[in-house]
Design an enzyme around this catalytic site. Structure first.
Site, short mmCIF file in Angstrom:
data_model
loop_
_atom_site.label_atom_id
_atom_site.label_comp_id
_atom_site.label_asym_id
_atom_site.label_seq_id
_atom_site.Cartn_x
_atom_site.Cartn_y
_atom_site.Cartn_z
N GLU A 1 50.65 53.25 37.80
CA GLU A 1 50.46 52.26 38.88
C GLU A 1 50.86 50.92 38.29
O GLU A 1 50.06 50.25 37.63
CB GLU A 1 48.98 52.23 39.30
CG GLU A 1 48.45 53.53 39.86
CD GLU A 1 48.88 53.77 41.30
OE1 GLU A 1 49.49 52.89 41.93
OE2 GLU A 1 48.61 54.88 41.80
N SER B 1 51.35 46.46 33.77
CA SER B 1 52.71 45.97 33.94
C SER B 1 53.74 47.11 33.78
O SER B 1 53.45 48.14 33.16
CB SER B 1 53.00 44.91 32.87
OG SER B 1 52.82 45.49 31.59
N CYS C 1 48.45 43.39 42.46
CA CYS C 1 49.71 44.13 42.38
C CYS C 1 50.40 44.10 43.73
O CYS C 1 51.62 44.20 43.81
CB CYS C 1 49.45 45.55 41.91
SG CYS C 1 48.14 46.34 42.83
P1 NAD Z 1 49.20 44.90 31.04
O1 NAD Z 1 50.32 45.84 31.18
O2 NAD Z 1 49.37 43.74 30.14
O3 NAD Z 1 47.89 45.68 30.52
C1 NAD Z 1 47.33 46.77 31.23
C2 NAD Z 1 46.60 47.69 30.28
O4 NAD Z 1 47.54 48.35 29.45
C3 NAD Z 1 45.64 46.97 29.32
O5 NAD Z 1 44.48 47.76 29.20
C4 NAD Z 1 46.42 46.92 28.01
O6 NAD Z 1 45.61 46.85 26.88
C5 NAD Z 1 47.18 48.24 28.07
N1 NAD Z 1 48.44 48.28 27.32
C6 NAD Z 1 49.34 47.29 27.13
N2 NAD Z 1 50.41 47.75 26.46
C7 NAD Z 1 50.20 49.07 26.21
C8 NAD Z 1 50.95 50.10 25.57
N3 NAD Z 1 52.14 49.86 25.01
N4 NAD Z 1 50.42 51.35 25.52
C9 NAD Z 1 49.22 51.62 26.09
N5 NAD Z 1 48.46 50.68 26.70
C10 NAD Z 1 48.94 49.41 26.77
O7 NAD Z 1 48.81 44.42 32.52
P2 NAD Z 1 47.79 43.31 33.00
O8 NAD Z 1 48.33 41.95 32.69
O9 NAD Z 1 46.41 43.66 32.56
O10 NAD Z 1 47.80 43.54 34.60
C11 NAD Z 1 48.78 43.00 35.44
C12 NAD Z 1 49.83 44.02 35.81
O11 NAD Z 1 49.22 45.20 36.33
C13 NAD Z 1 50.76 43.54 36.91
O12 NAD Z 1 52.07 43.92 36.60
C14 NAD Z 1 50.26 44.28 38.14
O13 NAD Z 1 51.21 44.43 39.16
C15 NAD Z 1 49.85 45.58 37.56
N6 NAD Z 1 48.89 46.28 38.41
C16 NAD Z 1 49.36 47.33 39.16
C17 NAD Z 1 48.50 47.99 40.02
C18 NAD Z 1 49.00 49.13 40.87
O14 NAD Z 1 48.16 49.84 41.41
N7 NAD Z 1 50.30 49.33 41.02
C19 NAD Z 1 47.16 47.62 40.09
C20 NAD Z 1 46.71 46.57 39.31
C21 NAD Z 1 47.60 45.91 38.46
#
Ligand code: NAD
Length: 507
Positions: free
Chosen positions: A260, A239, A294
């Site tokens: 990303e 996110s 995404c």
């Molecule tokens: P999320 O941000 O909740 O978690 C993603 C990862 O980040 C997890 O492994 C989580 O444990 C880790 N994380 C969370 N907070 C953190 C912090 N403060 N510091 C370090 N690590 C942290 O996302 P999600 O719910 O797993 O996935 C959905 C999101 O991912 C959507 O917004 C989607 O658009 C995005 N996404 C983007 C792409 C791209 O290529 N642009 C691809 C896939 C998903």
């Protein structure tokens, strides 16, 4: 379930590894429940700080050896990983589908993307080229070359539980880097399965322990990686909220980050579109993976002349969608990842209604036989306005907003008028509109397509987006360069020491 056994998964799995060695931890256990049927699939133990430091120390040690292997030899290891993934495609694809909730076909498709990036990386291992430059000084030679960086820390999201890791890792490995993966805590078994698959190949090839590190963990483990000065590059997928936190931590220590993040993708449907293609592209883009890509299509920007036709075709198409068990190939839409995601979906619908949105296909949570997990929701469509706060926001669920436009310039302004900048499309047979959309005055996204929807990208192109999507590029094209450090070399083979810019320094 047989596929779990063939991936060497049990009810209790260690979550810390340096390749072939798995470590005990004092960390808590994360239970992985399938959104498909709500059943517990297995548990994985998260890393504690001591485990984490051990994995990073082992990675540092391994890097000193791995960087000396010729790149094509590293490529040969990646080739064998591609072969292993071909063998495990069925069980791994099933696990992706069962643990994450995407359709079985998409689960297999995700493993196919891993195989494709392996093939791509093998070829690239013989092409990590710099350039030769002409020196201004006589009998001097100049060139630039790329060296491995060191440790690449990979933080990944739940919705692509295996492919995103492989996009980063396969390129990182052929570049001579070692990788440490912090997978999503929502799909931990997929990560453990990947580590088992590669460890077989690593053992056969005597790859140093530490080249592939796994640190299962929640947000805290991601924070350890982001703040760690031993890690020159952090590649984080997730996110925008997470990306902002990671970017700040990495920048504070002047590290490199590849981000990303979220998208808010739109398709412009021109009055000169092939409407059959447009409807199919919009439908797949909006409901595929239950709106949890995404690159999911979240906004349709429709020309006023075809607005009513597109609307009624969509309503009829949505009426035919089959929602249910994603492992049953008859179904089009599976569940959301968990009940929190269901709550966010419901809240977004309420927010949209409060802002004046008109739902022409109503949403809601499905209950009853087959929907016991509580994670199945109805894809829905709302007529909305571009500036609604909820339309500006990425809700990771199948909610599609319809927006109306009059001129192509207005459509492009609406398309660009959101904080995110990942994927975008125009459906048109009009060359002028298409070229305007692709020009500097057109889409501001990292991906801009014509007569193709927003979702689904080939690994051969660089993948990523602008603005709050984070600016990173991974996968194909020259995305490999972020995994390496660049060095300029000048060699003097003359008998003098001519200084640059003709400077004289006579003693
Ligand atoms: P999320 O941000 O909740 O978690 C993603 C990862 O980040 C997890 O492994 C989580 O444990 C880790 N994380 C969370 N907070 C953190 C912090 N403060 N510091 C370090 N690590 C942290 O996302 P999600 O719910 O797993 O996935 C959905 C999101 O991912 C959507 O917004 C989607 O658009 C995005 N996404 C983007 C792409 C791209 O290529 N642009 C691809 C896939 C998903």
């Amino acid at each position: 379930m047989e596929f779990l056994q063939s991936l060497k998964l049990t009810s209790k799995n260690k979550g810390v590894s340096t390749g072939n060695t798995w470590f005990e931890s004092t960390g808590k256990w994360v239970d992985s429940y399938s959104p498909v049927d709500g059943k517990l699939i297995g548990s994985v133990q998260v890393a504690d700080r001591a485990n984490y430091d051990l994995v990073i120390a082992k990675a540092e040690e391994a890097f000193k050896v791995w960087r000396t292997w010729p790149a094509p030899k590293r490529g040969e290891v990646v080739r064998q990983i591609g072969e292993a993934l071909r063998q495990y495609k069925e069980p791994l694809g099933k696990l992706v589908s069962y643990e994450m909730g995407k359709s079985l076909q998409e689960g297999y498709g995700e493993v196919q993307e891993m195989i494709d990036i392996c093939d791509f990386a093998v070829g690239l291992s013989r092409q990590l080229n710099g350039s030769t430059l002409h020196s201004e000084r006589p009998q001097h030679r100049m060139y630039d070359q790329y060296h491995p960086l060191g440790i690449v820390g990979i933080i990944s999201a739940f919705n692509f539980p295996v492919a995103v890791w492989s996009w980063n890792t396969m390129l990182g490995w052929i570049c001579g880097d070692v990788c440490v993966w912090k997978p999503s805590e929502k799909t931990p078994l997929c990560a453990v399965a990947c580590q088992h698959i590669i460890s077989e190949v690593f053992a056969k090839n005597n790859v140093p322990e530490g080249v592939s590190g796994l640190v299962m963990g929640e947000r805290e483990a991601g924070e350890w990686l982001a703040a760690d000065t031993r890690i020159p590059l952090i590649s984080a997928t997730g996110s925008t909220r997470m990306g902002k936190a990671v970017a700040a931590a990495v920048a504070a220590r002047l590290g490199k980050s590849l981000l990303e993040l979220g998208g808010n993708n739109a398709i412009i449907i021109s009055k000169e579109a092939d409407l059959d293609i447009a409807i199919l592209g919009a439908l797949f883009g909006a409901v595929g993976t239950a709106g949890q890509r995404c690159t999911t299509t979240r906004r349709l920007i429709i020309h006023e002349d075809v607005y009513d036709t597109v609307k009624s075709k969509l309503v009829s198409a949505y009426g035919q969608l089959k929602i249910g068990d994603p492992l049953d190939q008859k179904n089009h839409v599976g569940p959301l990842i968990d009940k929190d995601a269901v709550q966010q979906y419901l809240q977004s619908i309420e927010k949209c209604k409060a802002e004046g949105g008109n739902f022409i296909v109503e949403g809601g949570v499905l209950t009853g036989a087959g929907y016991e997990s509580g994670c199945y929701v109805k894809p829905c469509i709302a007529e909305a306005k571009p500036d609604y706060a909820i339309v500006q926001h990425e809700t990771f669920a199948p909610i599609l907003y319809l927006l109306k436009y009059t001129t192509i310039e207005e459509a492009i302004e609406i398309q660009n008028g959101v904080p995110q900048g990942l994927s975008s499309s125009i459906m048109t047979l009009n060359l002028r509109e298409a070229e305007l959309f692709l020009s500097a005055s057109g889409s501001d996204c990292g991906i801009a397509n014509v007569n193709i929807g927003t979702s689904g990208a080939e690994i051969g192109g660089a993948f990523g987006g602008e603005k709050e999507t984070g600016g990173g590029r991974e996968s194909g094209s020259d995305a490999w360069k972020i995994y390496m450090r660049r060095q300029t070399n000048t060699i003097n083979y003359s008998t003098n020491l001519p200084l640059a810019q003709g400077i004289k320094f006579d003693l």
